[in-house]
Scaffold this motif. Structure first.
Motif, PDB file in Angstrom:
ATOM      1  N   GLY A  50       0.810  -1.208   0.000  1.00 21.76           N
ATOM      2  CA  GLY A  50       0.000   0.000   0.000  1.00 21.76           C
ATOM      3  C   GLY A  50       0.843   1.258   0.000  1.00 21.76           C
ATOM      4  O   GLY A  50       2.070   1.228   0.024  1.00 21.76           O
ATOM      5  N   THR A  51       0.129   2.362  -0.062  1.00 21.98           N
ATOM      6  CA  THR A  51       0.768   3.666   0.021  1.00 21.98           C
ATOM      7  C   THR A  51       0.748   4.118   1.472  1.00 21.98           C
ATOM      8  O   THR A  51      -0.303   4.087   2.103  1.00 21.98           O
ATOM      9  N   PRO A  52       1.886   4.517   2.007  1.00 24.96           N
ATOM     10  CA  PRO A  52       1.895   4.885   3.420  1.00 24.96           C
ATOM     11  C   PRO A  52       1.120   6.177   3.682  1.00 24.96           C
ATOM     12  O   PRO A  52       1.032   7.044   2.820  1.00 24.96           O
ATOM     13  N   THR A  53       0.581   6.262   4.873  1.00 24.46           N
ATOM     14  CA  THR A  53      -0.001   7.518   5.345  1.00 24.46           C
ATOM     15  C   THR A  53       1.066   8.254   6.143  1.00 24.46           C
ATOM     16  O   THR A  53       1.693   7.675   7.036  1.00 24.46           O
ATOM     17  N   GLN A 351       7.457   0.055   7.140  1.00 24.63           N
ATOM     18  CA  GLN A 351       6.310   0.945   7.351  1.00 24.63           C
ATOM     19  C   GLN A 351       6.080   1.885   6.161  1.00 24.63           C
ATOM     20  O   GLN A 351       5.021   2.481   6.038  1.00 24.63           O
ATOM     21  N   TRP A 352       7.099   1.979   5.284  1.00 27.47           N
ATOM     22  CA  TRP A 352       6.947   2.817   4.091  1.00 27.47           C
ATOM     23  C   TRP A 352       6.246   2.069   2.957  1.00 27.47           C
ATOM     24  O   TRP A 352       5.999   2.638   1.894  1.00 27.47           O
ATOM     25  N   SER A 388       2.276  15.597   0.797  1.00 27.56           N
ATOM     26  CA  SER A 388       2.396  15.883   2.226  1.00 27.56           C
ATOM     27  C   SER A 388       3.788  16.368   2.608  1.00 27.56           C
ATOM     28  O   SER A 388       4.011  16.774   3.749  1.00 27.56           O
ATOM     29  N   LEU A 389       4.735  16.348   1.662  1.00 25.46           N
ATOM     30  CA  LEU A 389       6.055  16.908   1.926  1.00 25.46           C
ATOM     31  C   LEU A 389       6.262  18.198   1.148  1.00 25.46           C
ATOM     32  O   LEU A 389       7.368  18.714   1.065  1.00 25.46           O
ATOM     33  N   GLY A 390       5.199  18.718   0.567  1.00 24.85           N
ATOM     34  CA  GLY A 390       5.332  19.897  -0.272  1.00 24.85           C
ATOM     35  C   GLY A 390       5.179  21.195   0.499  1.00 24.85           C
ATOM     36  O   GLY A 390       4.966  21.208   1.701  1.00 24.85           O
ATOM     37  N   ARG A 416       9.745  15.955  11.417  1.00 24.77           N
ATOM     38  CA  ARG A 416       9.779  14.491  11.512  1.00 24.77           C
ATOM     39  C   ARG A 416       8.536  13.963  10.827  1.00 24.77           C
ATOM     40  O   ARG A 416       7.419  14.429  11.112  1.00 24.77           O
ATOM     41  N   VAL A 417       8.723  13.038   9.905  1.00 31.91           N
ATOM     42  CA  VAL A 417       7.605  12.518   9.123  1.00 31.91           C
ATOM     43  C   VAL A 417       7.553  11.011   9.335  1.00 31.91           C
ATOM     44  O   VAL A 417       8.503  10.297   9.024  1.00 31.91           O
ATOM     45  N   VAL A 418       6.438  10.561   9.880  1.00 32.60           N
ATOM     46  CA  VAL A 418       6.267   9.149  10.214  1.00 32.60           C
ATOM     47  C   VAL A 418       5.313   8.511   9.204  1.00 32.60           C
ATOM     48  O   VAL A 418       4.298   9.104   8.834  1.00 32.60           O
ATOM     49  N   ALA A 419       5.667   7.315   8.777  1.00 26.37           N
ATOM     50  CA  ALA A 419       4.827   6.559   7.844  1.00 26.37           C
ATOM     51  C   ALA A 419       4.108   5.446   8.581  1.00 26.37           C
ATOM     52  O   ALA A 419       4.689   4.787   9.447  1.00 26.37           O
TER      53      ALA A 419
END
Ligand code: CA
Length: 420
Positions: A50-53, A351-352, A388-390, A416-419
């Motif tokens: 899947g695509t991570p959130t 998790q990614w 979400s990183l833009g 900090r960006v958590v997946a």
């Protein structure tokens, strides 16, 4: 570019159409050879990853934070372009370790000018034993001024540093402005240890035409050195060149990342108004950038980086395969444009999900981060913008020991960006 993209898009549909047509004609064709029937059991498909959130948190504010790196215990080091090196402890406490002002250890030779100052930071792979941290910084200890790589020893409590050792002292620096901009332009400055345990150092062309192809000087290069700054073995530097040079013919490399599994380095490089490039690099390779004027051509300040170095007037190419037919091929170019490509890192950690193994690339002027999918030899087969990183000029992209993604932004934040 557009022609290629259209062909790639059309081909699968064309193939499907032709296959469907063949099947249709077979229905009524008595002369058709026997057709091998497919197995009745459908092939087993692996579950689609899947695509991570992503969940993004701002964990610190800083002044022009440039880069960050982690000790094995999760303690975070970060640099600020005009200030120096700081550390952020797990409880959020920040200490200024090295630099100007209130830093625990002063670096009186440090200064910032234009794009230059304190750039990359790297933690030694054997940090647990040697406590070495490395910083790329502008210094006035040499005349003219140079960019340096400085090695520091951090105490066990992360309160101070000692044993400053300048392991590289002669990285080219643009100390005087010219027709193309002020002093301090194009200093490169990312430093990273590869999976080979060697330190890679990216540098810039200083708006100096001959510099990227000049193998006696360190600008417009990727260097590879031991932890004491001496040349790594196996660099395959062309004869007569400085043995610290791993690759040459670059413009302003501010991103380098190592592909999980193979360990191959990829650089992410800011283009000259066109053609930001991501390139897998090999020892002794030429990136194919030569902003020096060719015979019969003149350019302001002898630098043709923003115009043409060619008698036919065509733009100077980021990878000039006519002049350097063996130059390293880029994996991806930013749609023919240049928007300030800077950091990049490979994603790892389950998790990614489907992103694991892909390359994240920060494009500062575009205020976006692109995710590239690569094939087995490192060529890009697909890309997507990560919304979400833009919205920010992302200066650094680092995967922490917790497999979370950490970034610095030019606006002064560390994320900090958590997946999950
Ligand atoms: Ca190139």
């Amino acid at each position: 570019m557009h022609g290629l993209k259209i062909r790639l898009l059309v081909f699968p549909y064309l193939l499907a159409f032709l296959l469907a047509g063949c099947g249709g004609s077979n229905d009524g064709d008595a002369m058709a050879p026997p057709v091998t029937q497919p197995p009745t059991q459908p092939p087993t498909q692996p579950p689609a990853a899947g695509t991570p959130t992503l969940t993004r948190t701002t964990i610190a504010s800083a002044s022009n934070p440039w880069d960050l790196a982690f000790a094995p215990d999760g303690t975070m080091f970060y640099t600020e372009r005009c200030a120096g090196l700081s550390v952020r402890m797990a409880d959020g406490t920040v200490r200024r370790l090295f630099g100007n002002g209130s830093a625990a250890v002063a670096a009186n030779d440090l200064f910032c000018e234009g794009q230059s100052g304190v750039h990359g930071v790297a933690v030694d792979p054997d940090f647990a034993n040697n406590r070495f941290v490395y910083v790329y910084m502008l210094s006035n200890l040499s005349t003219p001024d140079t960019n340096r790589v400085v090695r520091l020893t951090v105490d066990s409590g992360y309160t101070t540093v000692s044993g400053r050792t300048d392991i590289i002292t002669d990285i080219s620096y643009k100390d005087v402005g010219n027709s193309h901009g002020g002093a301090g332009n194009h200093s490169g400055g990312r430093i990273r240890f590869g999976s080979d345990g060697l330190l890679y150092v990216t540098t810039g062309d200083n708006h100096n035409g001959p510099l990227p192809q000049d193998l006696t000087r360190l600008g417009g290069k990727v260097l590879r050195v031991n932890r004491d700054g001496t040349a790594a073995s196996g660099n395959s530097t062309p004869s007569g060149g400085d043995a610290r040079i791993f690759t040459y013919g670059h413009r302003n490399v501010q991103g380098i990342a190592f592909r999980p599994g193979s360990g191959q380095p990829f650089i992410c490089e800011h283009g000259p108004g066109h053609t930001d490039e991501v390139t897998p690099i090999v020892a002794g390779g030429n990136g194919g950038w030569s902003p020096a004027p060719q015979a019969g051509v003149t350019c302001a300040s002898n630098y043709c980086g923003y115009g043409s170095n060619r008698p036919d007037g065509a733009l100077t190419r980021m990878t000039d395969l006519e002049v350097f037919p063996n130059a390293m091929r880029p994996s991806w170019t930013n749609g023919g444009s240049s928007q300030g490509m800077s950091p990049c890192t490979f994603i790892s950690g389950s998790q990614w999900q489907s992103w694991e193994g892909r390359l994240l690339v920060g494009i500062m002027g575009g205020t976006r981060v692109e995710l590239l999918q690569l094939d087995s030899i490192g060529m890009t087969t697909g890309n997507q913008s990560v919304s979400s990183l833009g919205g920010a000029r992302v200066r650094s992209l680092v995967l922490g020991p917790d497999n979370a993604l950490y970034t610095t932004t030019d606006a002064g934040e560390i994320w900090r960006v958590v997946a999950n």
